[in-house]
Design an enzyme around this catalytic site. Structure first.
Site, PDB file in Angstrom:
ATOM      1  CG  LEU A 101      -1.959  -0.851   1.453  1.00 17.65           C
ATOM      2  CD1 LEU A 101      -2.669  -0.839   2.757  1.00 17.65           C
ATOM      3  CD2 LEU A 101      -2.827  -1.007   0.338  1.00 17.65           C
ATOM      4  CG  ASP A 102       0.568   3.991  -3.208  1.00 18.66           C
ATOM      5  OD1 ASP A 102       1.227   3.216  -3.740  1.00 18.66           O
ATOM      6  OD2 ASP A 102      -0.213   4.537  -3.885  1.00 18.66           O
ATOM      7  CE1 TYR A 103       5.934   7.326   4.862  1.00 24.29           C
ATOM      8  CE2 TYR A 103       4.982   9.368   4.077  1.00 24.29           C
ATOM      9  CZ  TYR A 103       5.750   8.652   4.885  1.00 24.29           C
ATOM     10  OH  TYR A 103       6.450   9.423   5.832  1.00 24.29           O
ATOM     11  CG  HIS A 188       1.896   4.210  -7.440  1.00 18.47           C
ATOM     12  ND1 HIS A 188       1.965   4.207  -6.066  1.00 18.47           N
ATOM     13  CD2 HIS A 188       3.102   4.239  -7.805  1.00 18.47           C
ATOM     14  CE1 HIS A 188       3.057   4.376  -5.721  1.00 18.47           C
ATOM     15  NE2 HIS A 188       3.877   4.354  -6.914  1.00 18.47           N
TER      16      HIS A 188
END
Ligand code: URA
Length: 239
Positions: A101-103, A188
């Site tokens: 999962l992205d930041y 993403h």
């Protein structure tokens, strides 16, 4: 006896293909001796080292469900010394996040040392269902909702079919809240799907991975999966 690339992959260290590359590259030792043949086999009494790290296939399997907060890297270490998801989990066993999962993305994140399950959950052919809630800038048009469902082109490749529901439209603030279910896990992916149609994702949360949700977990909290849940995950990947 099992092929050593299988033992390495089952330990969660890396995928079977990557393990094969490491063997051929001379990075793997069996009982202290470098092996480069892919047919090499071993059992529980043998010691396998990859790049100096000892693989222990007999290790008890651990499955953790984390409600990932924003501002944490989905990794076990970060070059920029930012907080990583494993910093939030206070257990002695080495576990790895399943996927990324992205930041700034929050929500359902599974971590485990079960390499076999990890590889299956990440394999595109298993079409693992993931549901996200995205708050986007702008009002998503019904036409664009349909386009997202049918697939948009990202880096020259069309995304697989998705399910998209408009949950809320806020005309005053010019934002929309969208539920999107996808089966792929490209980098993403959700942000890029909206970007392909000119929308920017402001907030993103993973609501569900198959049947796993963060119900009962506050942001940053985690729990262990039950045996029943682990069995159910295995059933899902066998479908
Ligand atoms: N899609 C994204 O764009 N980001 C995530 O973190 C997960 C899916």
């Amino acid at each position: 006896m099992e092929r050593i690339q299988k033992i390495i992959a089952q330990s969660g260290y890396c995928s079977r293909r990557k393990a094969e590359e490491l063997i051929v590259a001379g990075k793997v030792k069996l009982n202290g001796v470098t092996v480069t043949k892919l047919g090499t086999v071993a059992d529980g009494n043998d010691t396998i080292e990859v790049d100096g790290y000892t693989i222990n296939d007999k290790q008890e399997k651990v499955y953790v469900l984390l409600n990932k907060p924003r501002g944490v890297v989905t990794s076990t270490k970060d070059d920029k010394h930012r907080k990583v998801v494993t910093d939030l989990i206070n257990i002695p066993t080495r576990i790895y996040p399943v996927g990324r999962l992205d930041y700034d993305t929050t929500g359902v994140l599974l971590l485990t040392n079960d390499g076999e399950l990890t590889n299956e959950l990440l394999h595109p052919s298993n079409h693992i269902e993931k549901v996200y809630i995205a708050k986007i800038k702008g009002i998503l048009t019904p036409g664009h909702r349909k386009t997202l469902e049918n697939g948009v082109i990202i880096d020259g490749i069309k995304t697989a079919s998705a399910k998209v529901k408009i949950k809320r439209i806020d005309k005053k603030n010019n934002t929309s809240v969208i539920e999107i279910m996808i089966h792929e896990g490209r980098n993403h992916q959700v942000k890029n799907m909206f970007k392909a149609l000119g929308y920017e994702v402001d907030k993103l949360r993973r609501e569900r991975l198959l049947f796993l949700t963060c119900d009962g977990l506050s942001t940053g909290e985690y729990r262990f999966l039950s045996i029943k849940e682990v069995k159910r995950l295995y059933n899902e990947i066998k479908k």
